[in-house]
Design a protein around this motif. Structure first.
Motif, PDB file in Angstrom:
ATOM      1  N   ARG A   1     -13.548   8.414  -7.284  1.00  0.00           N
ATOM      2  CA  ARG A   1     -14.021   9.015  -8.537  1.00  0.00           C
ATOM      3  C   ARG A   1     -15.536   9.065  -8.584  1.00  0.00           C
ATOM      4  N   MET A   2     -16.171   8.005  -8.045  1.00  0.00           N
ATOM      5  CA  MET A   2     -17.629   7.982  -8.050  1.00  0.00           C
ATOM      6  C   MET A   2     -18.193   9.101  -7.196  1.00  0.00           C
ATOM      7  N   SER A   3     -17.456   9.439  -6.125  1.00  0.00           N
ATOM      8  CA  SER A   3     -17.958  10.517  -5.273  1.00  0.00           C
ATOM      9  C   SER A   3     -17.428  11.875  -5.752  1.00  0.00           C
ATOM     10  N   GLY A   4     -16.908  11.909  -6.978  1.00  0.00           N
ATOM     11  CA  GLY A   4     -16.610  13.187  -7.612  1.00  0.00           C
ATOM     12  C   GLY A   4     -15.245  13.760  -7.315  1.00  0.00           C
ATOM     13  N   VAL A   5     -14.355  13.002  -6.646  1.00  0.00           N
ATOM     14  CA  VAL A   5     -13.007  13.499  -6.395  1.00  0.00           C
ATOM     15  C   VAL A   5     -12.141  13.200  -7.616  1.00  0.00           C
ATOM     16  N   ASP A   6     -11.298  14.152  -7.991  1.00  0.00           N
ATOM     17  CA  ASP A   6     -10.455  13.979  -9.170  1.00  0.00           C
ATOM     18  C   ASP A   6      -9.232  13.149  -8.782  1.00  0.00           C
ATOM     19  N   ALA A   7      -9.406  11.811  -8.664  1.00  0.00           N
ATOM     20  CA  ALA A   7      -8.309  10.944  -8.217  1.00  0.00           C
ATOM     21  C   ALA A   7      -7.455  10.517  -9.402  1.00  0.00           C
ATOM     22  N   PRO A   8      -6.143  10.455  -9.213  1.00  0.00           N
ATOM     23  CA  PRO A   8      -5.265  10.006 -10.305  1.00  0.00           C
ATOM     24  C   PRO A   8      -5.357   8.494 -10.474  1.00  0.00           C
ATOM     25  N   ALA A   9      -4.858   8.010 -11.610  1.00  0.00           N
ATOM     26  CA  ALA A   9      -4.840   6.563 -11.834  1.00  0.00           C
ATOM     27  C   ALA A   9      -3.841   5.919 -10.883  1.00  0.00           C
ATOM     28  N   LEU A  10      -4.121   4.646 -10.503  1.00  0.00           N
ATOM     29  CA  LEU A  10      -3.216   3.920  -9.608  1.00  0.00           C
ATOM     30  C   LEU A  10      -1.937   3.577 -10.382  1.00  0.00           C
ATOM     31  N   ALA A  11      -0.806   4.009  -9.852  1.00  0.00           N
ATOM     32  CA  ALA A  11       0.462   3.689 -10.502  1.00  0.00           C
ATOM     33  C   ALA A  11       0.983   2.368  -9.950  1.00  0.00           C
ATOM     34  N   VAL A  12       0.878   1.295 -10.751  1.00  0.00           N
ATOM     35  CA  VAL A  12       1.341  -0.025 -10.309  1.00  0.00           C
ATOM     36  C   VAL A  12       2.763  -0.222 -10.818  1.00  0.00           C
ATOM     37  N   GLN A  13       3.723  -0.331  -9.896  1.00  0.00           N
ATOM     38  CA  GLN A  13       5.116  -0.538 -10.296  1.00  0.00           C
ATOM     39  C   GLN A  13       5.474  -1.990 -10.004  1.00  0.00           C
ATOM     40  N   PRO A  14       5.479  -2.838 -11.042  1.00  0.00           N
ATOM     41  CA  PRO A  14       5.654  -4.277 -10.819  1.00  0.00           C
ATOM     42  C   PRO A  14       6.935  -4.609 -10.046  1.00  0.00           C
ATOM     43  N   LEU A  15       8.013  -3.884 -10.340  1.00  0.00           N
ATOM     44  CA  LEU A  15       9.284  -4.216  -9.698  1.00  0.00           C
ATOM     45  C   LEU A  15       9.217  -3.969  -8.190  1.00  0.00           C
ATOM     46  N   TRP A  16       8.625  -2.832  -7.825  1.00  0.00           N
ATOM     47  CA  TRP A  16       8.490  -2.499  -6.403  1.00  0.00           C
ATOM     48  C   TRP A  16       7.586  -3.502  -5.700  1.00  0.00           C
ATOM     49  N   LEU A  17       6.494  -3.884  -6.375  1.00  0.00           N
ATOM     50  CA  LEU A  17       5.568  -4.834  -5.748  1.00  0.00           C
ATOM     51  C   LEU A  17       6.235  -6.192  -5.594  1.00  0.00           C
ATOM     52  N   ALA A  18       7.043  -6.580  -6.592  1.00  0.00           N
ATOM     53  CA  ALA A  18       7.804  -7.818  -6.460  1.00  0.00           C
ATOM     54  C   ALA A  18       8.739  -7.712  -5.255  1.00  0.00           C
TER      55      ALA A  18
ATOM     56  N   GLY B   1       0.829  -1.207   0.000  1.00  0.00           N
ATOM     57  CA  GLY B   1       0.000   0.000   0.000  1.00  0.00           C
ATOM     58  C   GLY B   1       0.860   1.252   0.000  1.00  0.00           C
ATOM     59  N   ALA B   2       1.920   1.241   0.807  1.00  0.00           N
ATOM     60  CA  ALA B   2       2.825   2.390   0.864  1.00  0.00           C
ATOM     61  C   ALA B   2       3.492   2.610  -0.488  1.00  0.00           C
ATOM     62  N   VAL B   3       3.902   1.511  -1.118  1.00  0.00           N
ATOM     63  CA  VAL B   3       4.552   1.609  -2.426  1.00  0.00           C
ATOM     64  C   VAL B   3       3.574   2.162  -3.466  1.00  0.00           C
ATOM     65  N   LEU B   4       2.339   1.639  -3.445  1.00  0.00           N
ATOM     66  CA  LEU B   4       1.331   2.099  -4.414  1.00  0.00           C
ATOM     67  C   LEU B   4       1.018   3.572  -4.197  1.00  0.00           C
ATOM     68  N   LEU B   5       0.875   3.952  -2.929  1.00  0.00           N
ATOM     69  CA  LEU B   5       0.531   5.335  -2.604  1.00  0.00           C
ATOM     70  C   LEU B   5       1.610   6.280  -3.107  1.00  0.00           C
ATOM     71  N   THR B   6       2.867   5.967  -2.779  1.00  0.00           N
ATOM     72  CA  THR B   6       3.933   6.884  -3.180  1.00  0.00           C
ATOM     73  C   THR B   6       4.129   6.869  -4.688  1.00  0.00           C
ATOM     74  N   GLY B   7       3.941   5.696  -5.311  1.00  0.00           N
ATOM     75  CA  GLY B   7       4.064   5.632  -6.762  1.00  0.00           C
ATOM     76  C   GLY B   7       3.010   6.484  -7.435  1.00  0.00           C
ATOM     77  N   THR B   8       1.783   6.370  -6.937  1.00  0.00           N
ATOM     78  CA  THR B   8       0.684   7.150  -7.497  1.00  0.00           C
ATOM     79  C   THR B   8       0.910   8.641  -7.256  1.00  0.00           C
ATOM     80  N   LEU B   9       1.398   8.941  -6.044  1.00  0.00           N
ATOM     81  CA  LEU B   9       1.688  10.326  -5.676  1.00  0.00           C
ATOM     82  C   LEU B   9       2.756  10.893  -6.604  1.00  0.00           C
ATOM     83  N   ARG B  10       3.778  10.083  -6.881  1.00  0.00           N
ATOM     84  CA  ARG B  10       4.872  10.538  -7.727  1.00  0.00           C
ATOM     85  C   ARG B  10       4.353  10.842  -9.133  1.00  0.00           C
ATOM     86  N   ALA B  11       3.515   9.910  -9.657  1.00  0.00           N
ATOM     87  CA  ALA B  11       2.984  10.119 -10.995  1.00  0.00           C
ATOM     88  C   ALA B  11       2.157  11.405 -11.031  1.00  0.00           C
ATOM     89  N   ALA B  12       1.324  11.598  -9.995  1.00  0.00           N
ATOM     90  CA  ALA B  12       0.458  12.777  -9.971  1.00  0.00           C
ATOM     91  C   ALA B  12       1.273  14.045  -9.771  1.00  0.00           C
TER      92      ALA B  12
END
Lengths: 259, 717
Positions: free
Chosen positions: B324-341, B38-49
């Motif tokens: 997104r359904m509740s109208g917040v402009d959320a970025p796409a989830l950045a999935v980094q396969p290497l980090w998740l591995a 979760g931490a990896v996904l959050l920071t990855g998504t944050l970085r992309a955004a």
């Protein structure tokens, strides 16, 4: 039994548990020889030290003093790793129950010791054993899917597969009904007669002991006699004499024989 | 499969036949891995955004010159520098980028706004097309979309800033609008130089970098591409800092899960000791048995890691979909396969390391156990002779580092040293855990003697002190972190409240603008105070260069604010003490929430540990429970015994955790130079109570299982 070479032996074997005045001597300086190519039964009243003797002969327990010999090897001089190799390559085991790993199939259990040594089983020998023990159709089954008799026959196949110098059997019929018990004893007897296998069996059961070539009697950690070509009645009589007033009486085979 | 040694094959076959047990063993690791992923996904998504928003360099720029000087009259000031740059051959346009936080009056309100500049047209404009109205001309401004919504400003209205009235030309979307924001033209911003500051000058054209460098004097000149890379790197660095902060908590959760997994392996192996002995009997070496357990651990870690990571990815997608359904402009989830591995690998490593001691113990199971000669459980008492001195050394080290941390006088370093001290003490707790449990059991014995189930629970806890200790130490870690957080937040709140009271002795404090020296500021303050005091709702006086305003008792707060805004306009910046307090409180409550979220994972791992340990213990003790049932233990009694054991573990963990956590919370405050004040006793007692109740609740499933044991189970096989 005179003239037969010794497969294993014990010299002035002492095994004490605990220390000081409360110490208990399970073996009190026993000396004996196990002839090669014969079926030896070890008997004695409860607390006579027969289980401890088996554990020491098999290198599973370390004697307090004295020597254990397997062929020319003094087990007392070996470290854990060497003892493990001796058990793996030169000994076979059949216990009362719990002989098999529950999650491996019968076939995998048979190959266990050989596979632990990193070797492939001798295919022809394995096929003959499986055929002889009548478990060919059950090899793919888990132990829980086999009857008690079948499980013990799988254990015998595993014990013999590596062509060990000696097979130790600890109450092998203890958990079996009379018929299965008799069948298993017949198979052990055949191993000795047909393949020249050395077998040492600890048992409570005079009927089981009567299948052997000789019975070694123990009392209070010492050798108390030997019966050659025993009959059930002779065994009972000898046991009764050993126990004195605590006569064991007649016990049906396969019952009340639990350790 | 045939590559594995037979001992390993047996272990793997066991897992295949009983997958539930593997999940149970790995559950704690699963939770911790989900957190890591979760931490990896959050920071990855944050970085992309963030990198998307981080680039401030307009597409039409060829170079960017950075400006360090803040002196409007200096030779290096943005205005003069821009003129020199414009004269360089090849330059077609220059645009200094101004920004600053300045007082702005809009209608009846006034406050500090974020004001920035943009050329509005040409290649160097970075603004999108206005959502309403048109781009601003001289004397005009664009208002941020969120600001327009908050203030109700529409094109055609006017705002005052820098002593001028300016017309709102339009409304434009801006990337960050936490503060009210407006954009004015570069020319107007130049006139406000000194209030606004330019940190950069964008240059368009095809000028030579060296020529620009010569014209820029000592200032740094970068090509637009270099500048964009630097901006992205800066954003990434801040994301990496977030990841580093999160990884501390991920590490704590992993440590907790390792303690739980180590303990569960010990239990599972104790139950299998006869099989292990059989392997040893027929010729498996110690190494082969140990390796088979480690292979099992690796497989457990792999499965837990994959499931945990998958759960995190699933939760991430779900969370974004909901947002997104509740109208917040959320970025796409950045999935980094290497980090998740990497997360999965971390799960495997954690599990294998945790299983190492029990695996070595498994290798030492004497083969004679296979003949039923000796009944081996992990009840073997831990060695006091090696453990107690080790614990004493750890405790002394912990005390020493705590002393260094408090006296260091350096806030962050002090905090880090205090955290290190806490970890050392936790290690001491892990080492002494079994003895603490025995001591607690001895203390409780007189109380327990009055109830059968309770006596059973106390006896079990002390007999299997190692196992109970694993439950309690992990609970103590989670509870300790939470308690430290509560104490630290309470102390920081007290400190912040006190400093607000000192800095803002009145309802509002006003700082006049536009005056060069303190004397002029003082005079302006005097003048403003007189004007403000003339208002019927207000009492005002000047104090040095600031004006302090109090509302007349009973005045309508809204009317008071409007009166102040009416007088001040853009002649000063007004700070309302109530606003500052509210901001501080909401900031602290955000900190408390985030902290609780981060620490919560460790608490969850601890509770999972209690549930798993009890489930395995009850499975192991079926025969014993059945025997007790034969002797007259009631069904409810056997359930109560399990609940009491959970409650005992929970209570000891909670009390130890709260005490140590409170001490470390106070130490952390001291390290940061605050006195801490009174710890929030009510909250701490509540925490201990809740954790104890949750531990008992975690035992519901094993409790029911214990209740189902029939007396016959003890007699048959």
């Amino acid at each position: 039994m005179t003239g037969a070479a010794a497969a294993a032996g014990a010299v002035e074997l002492v095994r004490r548990y605990g220390s000081g005045p409360g110490a208990v001597s399970a073996l009190a300086g026993i000396t004996l020889y196990i002839p090669a190519g014969r079926f030896t039964a070890v008997m004695g009243p409860s607390g006579s030290g027969k289980s401890t003797l088996l554990h020491c002969l098999a290198g599973l327990d370390r004697p307090t003093s004295g020597q254990v010999l397997l062929g020319d090897t003094r087990l007392g001089t070996l470290g854990d790793a060497e003892l493990t190799r001796v058990r793996r390559d030169r000994m076979g085991f059949v216990f009362q129950d719990g002989n098999l790993l529950p999650h491996l199939s019968a076939g995998e259990n048979i190959d266990l010791a050989v596979a632990l040594a990193g070797r492939r089983p001798d295919g022809a020998w394995r096929a003959e054993l499986v055929d002889r023990l009548g478990i060919g159709a059950r090899l793919g089954h888990l132990p829980s899917e086999l009857s008690g008799g079948q499980r013990q026959r799988v254990a015998v196949a595993r014990a013999l597969l590596g062509r060990p110098e000696i097979v130790f059997a600890d109450e092998p019929t203890g958990a079996l009904d009379t018929t299965s018990g008799r069948e298993l004893l017949g198979l052990l007897r055949a191993c000795v007669d047909d393949y020249g296998q050395t077998v040492v069996m600890v048992t409570h059961d005079p009927l089981a002991a009567s299948v052997s070539d000789q019975v070694l009697l123990l009392r209070d950690g010492l050798a108390a006699g030997r019966l050659v070509a025993p009959t059930p009645d002779a065994v009972l009589a000898a046991l009764g004499a050993l126990s004195g007033e605590r006569a064991t009486g007649v016990r049906p085979a396969g019952q009340g024989a639990r350790a | 499969m045939s590559l594995l040694n037979p001992a390993t094959r047996a272990a793997v076959a066991g897992i295949r036949r009983r997958p539930r047990q593997l999940l149970l063993t790995g559950l704690a690791v699963l939770v911790a891995t989900a957190f890591a992923a979760g931490a990896v996904l959050l920071t990855g998504t944050l970085r992309a955004a963030l990198t998307e928003d981080a680039v401030h360099t307009p597409a039409g720029a060829s170079h960017v010159v950075s400006v360090r000087s803040t002196d409007a009259d200096a030779d290096s000031a943005a205005g003069t520098l821009a003129q020199r740059l414009r004269a360089v051959p090849g330059v077609t346009d220059v645009a200094p980028g101004f920004s600053g936080v300045v007082p702005v009056a809009a209608g009846t309100t006034s406050g500090d706004w974020l004001v920035s500049s943009d050329p509005m047209t040409g290649p160097l404009s970075v603004l999108p097309a206005p959502e309403q109205g048109r781009p601003a001309g001289p004397g005009e401004v664009l208002v941020g979309a969120a600001t327009a919504e908050r203030t109700g400003l529409v094109p055609g209205d006017s705002v005052r800033l820098g002593g001028e009235s300016m017309r709102v030309a339009g409304v434009v979307g801006l990337p960050f609008e936490s503060l009210d924001s407006l954009v004015l033209t570069t020319q107007d911003a130049l006139a406000l130089d000194g209030t606004l500051y330019a940190s950069r000058i964008d240059v368009a054209g095809d000028a030579d970098t060296a020529a620009l460098g010569a014209a820029a004097g000592g200032e740094r000149v970068r090509t637009a591409a270099e500048q964009r890379d630097a901006e992205i790197a800066e954003a990434s660095a801040s994301v990496l800092a977030v990841l580093a902060g999160l990884s501390v908590f991920v590490g704590l959760a992993l440590v907790a899960s390792a303690v739980v997994v180590g303990s569960t392996f010990r239990i599972v192996l104790a139950r299998r000791s006869r099989d292990l002995a059989l392997l040893r009997c027929v010729g498996a070496s110690r190494g082969q048995v140990t390796r088979s357990v480690l292979a099992e651990a690796a497989l457990t870690g792999l499965v837990a890691g994959v499931f945990g990571t998958a759960a995190a990815v699933g939760a991430g997608h779900a969370g974004i979909a909901v947002a997104r359904m509740s109208g917040v402009d959320a970025p796409a989830l950045a999935v980094q396969p290497l980090w998740l591995a990497g997360c999965v690998l971390l799960a495997v490593l954690t599990t294998v390391l945790a299983a190492l001691p029990p695996a070595r113990a498994a290798g030492r199971v004497p083969p004679v156990v296979a003949l039923g000669a000796a009944d081996v459980t992990e009840a073997r008492a831990p060695r006091a002779r090696t453990r107690l001195p080790a614990a004493a050394v750890l405790a002394v080290l912990a005390a020493g580092t705590a002393g260094i941390g408090v006296t260091l006088g350096e806030q962050l370093a002090g905090l880090a040293v205090i955290a290190l001290s806490g970890l050392l003490l936790f290690a001491a707790l892990v080492v002494t855990g079994p003895f603490l449990i025995s001591a607690a059991a001895t203390l409780l014995r007189p109380v327990a003697d009055r109830s059968g189930p309770l006596r059973l629970a106390v006896a079990n806890a002390s007999r299997l002190s190692r196992r109970t200790a694993a439950m309690t130490t992990v609970l103590a870690l989670g509870v300790g972190l939470t308690a430290a957080l509560l104490v630290a937040v309470a102390g920081a709140s007290d400190d912040a409240r006190a400093s607000i009271d000192r800095a803002y002795p009145a309802d509002a404090v006003i700082l006049p603008v536009w005056q060069g020296d303190d004397a002029a500021r003082g005079a302006a303050a005097q003048q403003l105070a007189v004007t403000l005091d003339a208002e019927p709702q207000l009492q005002a006086y000047a104090a040095g260069t600031e004006v302090r305003v109090d509302a007349v008792p009973g005045a309508d707060p809204r009317a008071v604010r409007e009166a102040v805004a009416g007088v001040i306009g853009d002649a000063g910046s007004v700070t309302w003490t109530a606003d500052v307090r509210e901001q501080m409180e909401s900031g602290l409550s955000v900190a408390r929430t985030i902290g609780a979220g981060l620490i919560g994972t460790t608490v969850v791992v601890a509770v999972v540990g209690v549930a798993v340990t009890l489930a395995l213990s009850v499975g192991e003790r079926t025969r014993e429970i059945a025997l007790l049932r034969t002797f007259g233990l009631t069904r409810a009694g056997s359930r109560r015994a399990v609940a009491a054991e959970a409650g005992l573990a929970g209570a000891v963990g909670a009390v130890v955790g709260v005490l140590l956590g409170a001490v470390y919370g106070l130490l952390a405050l001291r390290a940061m130079g605050m006195d801490g004040g009174t710890p929030p006793v009510g909250q701490l007692v509540g925490l201990a109570a809740v954790v104890t109740v949750v531990s008992v609740a975690a035992s519901v499933a094993p409790m029911r299982r214990a209740g189902r044991v029939e007396p016959a189970h003890g007699v048959v096989g």
